[in-house]
Design an enzyme around this catalytic site. Structure first.
Site, PDB file in Angstrom:
ATOM      1  N   GLY A  11      -3.575 -16.629   9.761  1.00 51.70           N
ATOM      2  CA  GLY A  11      -2.653 -15.961   8.412  1.00 51.70           C
ATOM      3  C   GLY A  11      -3.047 -14.850   8.951  1.00 51.70           C
ATOM      4  O   GLY A  11      -3.638 -14.356   9.594  1.00 51.70           O
ATOM      5  N   GLU A  12      -2.678 -13.983   7.809  1.00 50.09           N
ATOM      6  CA  GLU A  12      -2.454 -12.679   8.107  1.00 50.09           C
ATOM      7  C   GLU A  12      -2.726 -11.813   6.851  1.00 50.09           C
ATOM      8  O   GLU A  12      -2.145 -12.411   5.475  1.00 50.09           O
ATOM      9  CB  GLU A  12      -1.872 -11.785   8.754  1.00 50.09           C
ATOM     10  CG  GLU A  12      -0.096 -12.098   8.705  1.00 50.09           C
ATOM     11  CD  GLU A  12       0.365 -11.437   9.706  1.00 50.09           C
ATOM     12  OE1 GLU A  12       2.051 -11.849  10.174  1.00 50.09           O
ATOM     13  OE2 GLU A  12       0.531 -10.193   9.484  1.00 50.09           O
ATOM     14  N   GLY A  13      -3.400 -10.881   6.634  1.00 46.18           N
ATOM     15  CA  GLY A  13      -3.575  -9.834   4.857  1.00 46.18           C
ATOM     16  C   GLY A  13      -2.692  -8.857   5.070  1.00 46.18           C
ATOM     17  O   GLY A  13      -2.587  -8.250   6.314  1.00 46.18           O
ATOM     18  N   GLN A  14      -3.798  -8.211   4.103  1.00 50.44           N
ATOM     19  CA  GLN A  14      -3.047  -6.618   4.706  1.00 50.44           C
ATOM     20  C   GLN A  14      -3.609  -5.747   5.367  1.00 50.44           C
ATOM     21  O   GLN A  14      -2.873  -4.878   6.250  1.00 50.44           O
ATOM     22  CB  GLN A  14      -2.847  -6.033   3.009  1.00 50.44           C
ATOM     23  CG  GLN A  14      -2.777  -4.354   2.431  1.00 50.44           C
ATOM     24  CD  GLN A  14      -2.986  -4.128   1.481  1.00 50.44           C
ATOM     25  OE1 GLN A  14      -3.674  -4.875   0.234  1.00 50.44           O
ATOM     26  NE2 GLN A  14      -2.741  -2.655   1.223  1.00 50.44           N
ATOM     27  N   GLY A  57      -5.785  -6.627   7.947  1.00 54.00           N
ATOM     28  CA  GLY A  57      -6.138  -7.796   9.417  1.00 54.00           C
ATOM     29  C   GLY A  57      -5.634  -9.142   9.058  1.00 54.00           C
ATOM     30  O   GLY A  57      -5.202  -9.588   8.588  1.00 54.00           O
ATOM     31  N   VAL A  86      -6.401 -13.254  10.609  1.00 54.61           N
ATOM     32  CA  VAL A  86      -7.197 -14.334  10.962  1.00 54.61           C
ATOM     33  C   VAL A  86      -6.940 -15.451  12.564  1.00 54.61           C
ATOM     34  O   VAL A  86      -5.597 -15.678  12.181  1.00 54.61           O
ATOM     35  CB  VAL A  86      -7.561 -15.086   9.821  1.00 54.61           C
ATOM     36  CG1 VAL A  86      -8.250 -16.586  10.068  1.00 54.61           C
ATOM     37  CG2 VAL A  86      -8.519 -14.600   8.876  1.00 54.61           C
ATOM     38  N   ASP A 143     -11.114 -17.658  -5.545  1.00 54.27           N
ATOM     39  CA  ASP A 143      -9.908 -18.389  -5.096  1.00 54.27           C
ATOM     40  C   ASP A 143     -10.404 -19.482  -4.465  1.00 54.27           C
ATOM     41  O   ASP A 143      -9.944 -19.742  -3.480  1.00 54.27           O
ATOM     42  CB  ASP A 143      -9.648 -17.798  -4.368  1.00 54.27           C
ATOM     43  CG  ASP A 143      -7.313 -17.891  -4.032  1.00 54.27           C
ATOM     44  OD1 ASP A 143      -7.355 -17.573  -2.372  1.00 54.27           O
ATOM     45  OD2 ASP A 143      -7.025 -18.323  -4.352  1.00 54.27           O
TER      46      ASP A 143
END
Length: 835
Positions: A546-549, A551, A553, A686
Site C-alpha cells: 500500500g501507500e500513504g501520503q 511513503g 509499504v 484504527d
C-alpha cells in the site's frame, strides 16, 4: 519553477521508457477499440445486460454483462468472451461489478480465465503454482486489477465467474497487454528433466507449458516465451516460494543418444528471420554449459528445406554467467523452424528463446520481467519491446503537454509580482468573510451547542462539537436534501478534519499508527530506541502492500535478518524471511522526516508477542526505511473471509473451515496486544481485522497498514478529498467530539470482535450508507434508545455478546478495560476447552 521544469522533464523521460518497454496497454474494452461484434457470451439475462455491456467503467444498458441463469457453484458454463482479432500478449486483467446508479449490486467474487489462439483449442490459465482461481471483486464499484503470472498469448479470452453458492453475478472487464508481433504460435521440445545435486532435487520442467506434455512437449507455449529469464545460479529464483530450477528448462546429455536436443517453433505465417536469441545457463562447475552448436532447418510450405543454418557460439571458460546467445539466421523465409542444439557438457538449460524478423524485430517475451532483472538489461536485450502502434501518439501528446505547461510557467512568472501584492489583502478579505459566516451560524445554534459542550470531557483534545439540537432529524429522514443540513454537515466534516489533523500533528507517528491521545508522548520503558542499520541490498521486493501520503509499504524478503533478531531469532536459521518495509519518500517534508524518526524510536521499544515488532532500519541514506515483521498468512480480514465456520451446516466442500474456539483464541490475542498498548497509554485509533496479521498456528499481531492499502479504501470515509476516517469502527465521541482514548479503542475492539465472529463476510453496518452511519452516532449521543447496533453473530453466545455490547456503551467510563476484556475471553476460552 525550476523544480516544476525538472519534474516535467523527468516524467517525460519516464513516460517514454514506459511507453517503450512495458506491455500493459488497455486493449480496448474501455476505449472502444474492441468492437461490439467481438464481444460475446454464453447467455445474457436480458438485452440490456448483453455481452457488449461488459466493458470496464461503462454504465450503458443495465451496467454490465449478466448471464441468463443464476451461477451455480463451481460451474464453468457461463462465460464472457472477447475476440482480439489477432494474437496479443495479455499481462493484466481488470474486473468490476454492476452498480447501475444504485439499481444493481452484482459482482463476481472469483473467476477463471480460458484462452485460445485459434478459437478451437481452449486452455485454462494457471498461475505459476498451478492455481486457476482469480480473486475478483468485493463490491460492485471498485476496479480490481490482477497480474497474469505467467502472461498469456491468445486471440480469444474468456472470463468465467466462479461461485461458492448459487448467486447472480455480473461483470465488466478489461484486458491489458500489447499486440503479439512475433507471431510464435507454439514450440515443441522434449520434456524437461530432473537433476539431483547434493541430495537436492532440481526440477527443470516447463511448469507453465499450455500444450500437451508427456515424454515431450507438443504444440504449446510456456516458460521459454513468458518474458522471464533465469539467474546465474539455476538453483535460485527471484520468484518467491518456487522449487529449485524453476526458471529453466533443462536436459541431460545421457538421455539423448544423438547428443542434441531438437526443438520446433511454429509461427502464424511466413516470416523473414534475421536472428534467434537463446538465454542459456553456464555454470560449468556443475556440468552445465551453453550449447556447443546449433543447426536450424526452415519450412515455408510443407517440406523442410535441405540447406540448414549452422552456428557455433564462442566458448568462454572464464564466464559462468547466464547469457543470451545470438544465432544469425541469415534472413531465411519460413513459417516453422526446427533447431538441434548439441550438448557441450552433461547438462543444457534454457530459460528464454526469442526470434527476430524483418516485420517483427522483437522478442517473444513481452511480459513483466522477474523482479531484480532490470539492472541486467542491455541495448540488445531481446525482451526490450517497443510498441510502435502507440508510442508515436504518446510522444506527440507528451510534447503538447510540455508546451502547454511551459506556457503556464511563463504566465505564472509574469503574474508573480503583482500576485504577491494582492495576496495579503485577499487573505484578509477571505478570513473576514469566513469569520462572519461562521459567527452567524454559531449564534443561530448557540443554545443547541451548549448542551453538547457540557458533555465534552475537560481532557478532550479539542472542544468543537457537531451541532445537534431539537431539530435533529431521524436517520430515516432525507437529511441530505435539507439546505440547512448541508451547511451543518459541511461544518461538521471540516471540524472532524481539523480535529483529526490537530491530533495527528500532536502525535509522534505521521503514519497514524500507534499514537498517544495527549501532546506529551511517554516512551515505553525499555532499551534505547536505536536500531542497527540493515543492508538494503539484502532486501528483495515482492509486493507493494500500500501507500500513504508520505511513503509506501512493501512486502520484501530479507536475507540475514536472524543477525538482527538476537532476542527471538532462534529457529529462523539462515533462510530469508518475509518482512514489511515502510519507506518515506525522498521529497517528504522536514516535519514528516522527524515524525518518521520518532515513530522508529517509539516502535523500537514496543515488545509484546501480539504487537508487530520493528526489526531494523535503513536511515543512513534516502529513502528512510523501517523494517517490521510480516506474517505469512496476511491480514486477519482476508484470512477469515476465505474460511467457513465449522459445523455451520453449509456445504464445506473445498472450503477451509475454522472453529469457534480458534476465533475466540484470535480475539483473545488481539485483546492481549491492546492491553499492552493501553498500559503504555497508547491509542491505536484504527483497530480492525485489516490491521491484524496472521502467522503460523493462528498467531495474531496488531499492525497499522490498513489505511495505506487500496484493498480497504471502502472502509474509510473521505472528508472533502483530504482526511480519511474509519467511521464504521469509531466511537460516537471520536466522530462527534474528536476524542481518541483507550475507551474509543475499546469501542473499535467490539467492532473487531464482531468482524471476527462473522468471519469478515460483510462490512460493519453494511446496510447503512456512510452518512447514515454518521447520523447513527448522533443517536448514541442523544441516548434515546434509537441507536442501531451491529447484529449478533450467529455463533456468538450470550456471554461474548454481552461483552461485545458493553464495548459500545454510551458512557466511555462504563466500557470495560482491555485487561477485563482479555481476562473475560481467557475464561471463556478455558470453558470451551473444558467442555
Amino acid at each position: 519553477v525550476n523544480y516544476l521544469v525538472s519534474n516535467i522533464l523527468k516524467y517525460f523521460l519516464i513516460m517514454l521508457v514506459l511507453a517503450g518497454s512495458v506491455c500493459r496497454y488497455p486493449l480496448g474494452m474501455t476505449g472502444g477499440k474492441i468492437q461490439d461484434e467481438d464481444i460475446s457470451a454464453s447467455s445474457q439475462w436480458s438485452e440490456s445486460t448483453a455481452a457488449r455491456y461488459g466493458r470496464l467503467d461503462f454504465d450503458d444498458g443495465d451496467g454490465a454483462w449478466c448471464p441468463d441463469v443464476v451461477a451455480e457453484p463451481n460451474s464453468l458454463k457461463e462465460f464472457l468472451q472477447i475476440d482480439l482479432r489477432t494474437l496479443h500478449f495479455v499481462t493484466l486483467v481488470g474486473t468490476q461489478g454492476r452498480h447501475a446508479d444504485g439499481m444493481g449490486n452484482e459482482f463476481a467474487q472469483r473467476y477463471r480465465i480460458k484462452y485460445s489462439r485459434d478459437g478451437g483449442h481452449w486452455v485454462s490459465w494457471r498461475d505459476r503454482k498451478g492455481g486457476q482461481i482469480i480473486e475478483g471483486n468485493k463490491n460492485p464499484y471498485d476496479v480490481v486489477l490482477k497480474d497474469l503470472e505467467p502472461p498469456i498469448i491468445a486471440r480469444f479470452v474468456r472470463f468465467m465467474p466462479v461461485t461458492d453458492h448459487s448467486m447472480i453475478v455480473c461483470m465488466r472487464v478489461e484486458l491489458y497487454g500489447c499486440e503479439w508481433l512475433d507471431g510464435l504460435v507454439s514450440y515443441s521440445a522434449p520434456a524437461g528433466q530432473e537433476m539431483t545435486l547434493h541430495d537436492q532435487h532440481i526440477y527443470l520442467n516447463d511448469t507453465v507449458y499450455d500444450g500437451a506434455v508427456s515424454q515431450s512437449m507438443t504444440e504449446g507455449l510456456g516458460q521459454l516465451t513468458d518474458g522471464s529469464w533465469g539467474l546465474d545460479n539455476f538453483t535460485q529464483s527471484q520468484i518467491y516460494g518456487v522449487w529449485p530450477g524453476y526458471d529453466y528448462v533443462g536436459w541431460t546429455n545421457g538421455s539423448f543418444p544423438s547428443g542434441s536436443v531438437e526443438m520446433t517453433f511454429v509461427f502464424d505465417r511466413v516470416r523473414n528471420f534475421t536472428s534467434m536469441k537463446v538465454h542459456c545457463n553456464n555454470m560449468y562447475a556443475l556440468g552445465v554449459r551453453i550449447f556447443r552448436q546449433v543447426v536450424c532447418y526452415f519450412r515455408s510450405e510443407s517440406d523442410w528445406e535441405a540447406k540448414p543454418v549452422s552456428f557455433k557460439p564462442i566458448d568462454d571458460d572464464t564466464n559462468t554467467s547466464a547469457r543470451f546467445v545470438t544465432v544469425a539466421l541469415g534472413n531465411r523465409m519460413a513459417s516453422a523452424i526446427k533447431c538441434r542444439f548439441a550438448f557441450s557438457d552433461a547438462w543444457m538449460m534454457f530459460s528464454e528463446v526469442a526470434f527476430q524478423s524483418d516485420t517483427a524485430a522483437y522478442n517473444t517475451s513481452l511480459g513483466p520481467r522477474k523482479r531484480g532483472h532490470p539492472t541486467r538489461v542491455h541495448p540488445d536485450d531481446p525482451t526490450h519491446k517497443i510498441d510502435d502502434s502507440n508510442t508515436r501518439i504518446l510522444i506527440g501528446c507528451l510534447v503538447a503537454i510540455i508546451v502547454i505547461l511551459l506556457a503556464i510557467i511563463i504566465i505564472i512568472l509574469w503574474r508573480q509580482v503583482w500576485q504577491k501584492m494582492l495576496e495579503k489583502a485577499s487573505r484578509r478579505m477571505l478570513d473576514d468573510e469566513l469569520t462572519a459566516r461562521l459567527s452567524a451560524h454559531r449564534e443561530a445554534f448557540a443554545r443547541r451547542l451548549s448542551s453538547v459542550s457540557s458533555e465534552a470531557d475537560s481532557t478532550s483534545t479539542y472542544e468543537r462539537v457537531f451541532p445537534l439540537g431539537s431539530d435533529y432529524q431521524e436517520p430515516s429522514h432525507p437529511l441530505h436534501k435539507s439546505p440547512e443540513f448541508q451547511f451543518i454537515q459541511l461544518i461538521f466534516l471540516n471540524e472532524i478534519y481539523t480535529a483529526f489533523a490537530d491530533i495527528v500533528s500532536q502525535q509522534p507517528v505521521s503514519s497514524r499508527g500507534y499514537s498517544v491521545a495527549v501532546v506529551t508522548v511517554p516512551l515505553p520503558p525499555g532499551r534505547d530506541g536505536a536500531l542497527e542499520e540493515f543492508p538494503r541490498e539484502k532486501l528483495t521486493f515482492k509486493e507493494k502492500l500500500g501507500e500513504g501520503q508520505f511513503g509506501e509499504v512493501h512486502l520484501c524478503e530479507a536475507r540475514g535478518m536472524q543477525d538482527f533478531m538476537k532476542e527471538d531469532g532462534d529457529g529462523i536459521g539462515d533462510e530469508p524471511i518475509l518482512v514489511a518495509v515502510k519507506t518515506l519518500r525522498e521529497d517528504a517534508t522536514k516535519n514528516a522526516r522527524n515524525d518518521f524518526l520518532k515513530e522508529i524510536r517509539i516502535m523500537s521499544r514496543l515488545r509484546d508477542p501480539n504487537i508487530i515488532r520493528l526489526l531494523a532500519v535503513c536511515v543512513e541514506s534516502d529513502p528512510l526505511c523501517m523494517i517490521t515483521e510480516y506474517m505469512e498468512n496476511g491480514d486477519l480480514n482476508q484470512f477469515l473471509s476465505r474460511h467457513e465456520l465449522q459445523d455451520s451446516g453449509g456445504d464445506q466442500k473445498n472450503i477451509p473451515t475454522i472453529s469457534y474456539s480458534t476465533l475466540i483464541h484470535m480475539a483473545t490475542q488481539i485483546a492481549s496486544g491492546m492491553k499492552y498498548l493501553s498500559s503504555l497509554n497508547f491509542v491505536h485509533r484504527d483497530l480492525a481485522t485489516r490491521n491484524c496479521l496472521v502467522g503460523t498456528n493462528n498467531t495474531i499481531k496488531i499492525a497499522d497498514f490498513g489505511m495505506s492499502r487500496n484493498l480497504y479504501r471502502g472502509d474509510y470515509y473521505r472528508i472533502q478529498g483530504r482526511a480519511v476516517l474509519p467511521i464504521r469502527w469509531m466511537s460516537w465521541e471520536s466522530i462527534l467530539l474528536g476524542k481518541f482514548t483507550m475507551a474509543s479503542d475499546v469501542w473499535a475492539f467490539g467492532v473487531t470482535l464482531w468482524e471476527t465472529l462473522t468471519l469478515c463476510k460483510e462490512q460493519p453496518y453494511s446496510d447503512l450508507s456512510d452518512d447514515q452511519v454518521i447520523e447513527n452516532t448522533g443517536e448514541f449521543f442523544r441516548d434515546q434508545n434509537k441507536q442501531v447496533y451491529l447484529p449478533r453473530p450467529a455463533c456468538c453466545p450470550d456471554a461474548v455478546h454481552s461483552l461485545m455490547h458493553s464495548c459500545w456503551r454510551r458512557n466511555a467510563k462504563e466500557r470495560p478495560s482491555f485487561q477485563h476484556i482479555h481476562s473475560t475471553l481467557l475464561e471463556h476460552r478455558a470453558e470451551l476447552h473444558t467442555d
